[in-house]
Design a protein around this motif. Structure first.
Motif, PDB file in Angstrom:
ATOM      1  N   THR A 131       4.658   7.735  -1.360  1.00 40.09           N
ATOM      2  CA  THR A 131       5.408   7.124  -0.265  1.00 40.09           C
ATOM      3  C   THR A 131       4.605   5.846   0.228  1.00 40.09           C
ATOM      4  O   THR A 131       3.728   5.466  -0.019  1.00 40.09           O
ATOM      5  CB  THR A 131       5.617   8.353   0.735  1.00 40.09           C
ATOM      6  N   ASN A 132       5.265   5.446   1.532  1.00 41.16           N
ATOM      7  CA  ASN A 132       4.937   4.400   2.184  1.00 41.16           C
ATOM      8  C   ASN A 132       3.563   4.939   2.808  1.00 41.16           C
ATOM      9  O   ASN A 132       3.289   5.782   3.184  1.00 41.16           O
ATOM     10  CB  ASN A 132       5.801   3.963   3.142  1.00 41.16           C
TER      11      ASN A 132
ATOM     12  N   ASP B 220       8.610  11.210  -8.413  1.00 42.65           N
ATOM     13  CA  ASP B 220       7.188  10.904  -8.051  1.00 42.65           C
ATOM     14  C   ASP B 220       7.251  10.532  -6.587  1.00 42.65           C
ATOM     15  O   ASP B 220       6.121  10.407  -6.312  1.00 42.65           O
ATOM     16  CB  ASP B 220       6.512   9.913  -8.988  1.00 42.65           C
ATOM     17  N   TYR B 221       8.349  10.182  -5.874  1.00 40.67           N
ATOM     18  CA  TYR B 221       8.472   9.625  -4.605  1.00 40.67           C
ATOM     19  C   TYR B 221       9.236  10.324  -3.581  1.00 40.67           C
ATOM     20  O   TYR B 221      10.115  11.133  -4.134  1.00 40.67           O
ATOM     21  CB  TYR B 221       9.051   8.331  -4.838  1.00 40.67           C
ATOM     22  N   THR B 222       8.876  10.181  -2.568  1.00 34.49           N
ATOM     23  CA  THR B 222       9.580  10.860  -1.369  1.00 34.49           C
ATOM     24  C   THR B 222      11.103  10.404  -1.042  1.00 34.49           C
ATOM     25  O   THR B 222      11.419   8.999  -1.447  1.00 34.49           O
ATOM     26  CB  THR B 222       8.872  10.629   0.011  1.00 34.49           C
TER      27      THR B 222
ATOM     28  N   LEU C   7       1.036  -1.249  -0.044  1.00 32.72           N
ATOM     29  CA  LEU C   7       0.121   0.056  -0.011  1.00 32.72           C
ATOM     30  C   LEU C   7       0.942   1.154   0.127  1.00 32.72           C
ATOM     31  O   LEU C   7       1.786   1.298   0.965  1.00 32.72           O
ATOM     32  CB  LEU C   7      -0.883  -0.138   1.050  1.00 32.72           C
ATOM     33  N   ILE C   8       0.630   2.007  -1.033  1.00 27.25           N
ATOM     34  CA  ILE C   8       1.542   3.432  -1.052  1.00 27.25           C
ATOM     35  C   ILE C   8       0.414   4.266  -1.156  1.00 27.25           C
ATOM     36  O   ILE C   8      -0.738   4.193  -1.319  1.00 27.25           O
ATOM     37  CB  ILE C   8       2.554   3.331  -2.158  1.00 27.25           C
ATOM     38  N   GLN C   9       0.747   5.701  -0.597  1.00 26.56           N
ATOM     39  CA  GLN C   9      -0.245   6.657  -0.286  1.00 26.56           C
ATOM     40  C   GLN C   9       0.453   7.767  -1.247  1.00 26.56           C
ATOM     41  O   GLN C   9       1.767   8.198  -1.129  1.00 26.56           O
ATOM     42  CB  GLN C   9      -0.438   7.169   1.122  1.00 26.56           C
TER      43      GLN C   9
END
Length: 174
Positions: free
Chosen positions: A60-61, A152-154, A44-46
């Protein structure tokens, strides 16, 4: 006022400080990140709310935040999972690491990040102040997308996934 727990490089508590002051001055503090999987093994990513104080609109996670004084990482993770994405689960400690990153809004994340994990098939109920979207993804596909679209990611999530990838490779080789 929201406070963070200041620590040294051995994760020993030094005191507390206002969260924004710690982020403005790049002071090492304790944090946690939770990885949530479903029974299919998907992660699950948010997508962080666009108006978050940093890293808004990035994937992110499932959940991340800061422990409160006297609160274990497991207790903090359980609390924040409920507050951010409406999931009641019991995360378990996986590992910890230190990272430092210059972020938007002249902030610096310098965190001793405790990574926890859990498995659940509960449907997330998003807190719109924290999260604007979520999805379950295949971990190998996620790693490929992070390589192809890193912006696109932290920062911390990319570090966590890199650590997991290294761990998975070691397990395959042993």
């Amino acid at each position: 006022m929201s406070e963070v727990i200041l620590v040294n490089s051995k994760d020993e508590v030094l005191g507390v400080l206002d969260k924004m002051e710690a982020h403005h001055n790049g002071i090492l503090h304790r944090a946690f990140s939770v990885l949530v999987y479903n029974s299919k093994g998907e992660m699950l990513i948010q997508k962080r709310a666009s108006d978050k104080y940093h890293s808004g609109g990035l994937w992110t996670n499932a959940c991340c935040s800061h422990q409160q004084m006297g609160e274990s990482s497991e207790e903090a993770a359980k609390r924040r999972l409920k507050e951010e994405i409406g999931i009641d689960a019991k995360p378990e400690f996986l590992y910890k690491f230190i990272y430092k990153a210059e972020l938007d809004n002249n902030l610096t994340e310098f965190e001793y990040d405790h990574v926890l994990t859990c498995t659940t098939d509960q449907k997330p109920m998003l807190n719109p102040e924290e999260v604007e979207d979520f999805k379950y993804v295949n971990v190998k596909s996620l790693m490929l997308d992070i390589q192809q679209n890193p912006d696109d990611y932290t920062f911390w999530f990319k570090q966590i996934m890199e650590n997991l990838q290294s761990k998975m490779m070691l397990e395959v080789e042993s």
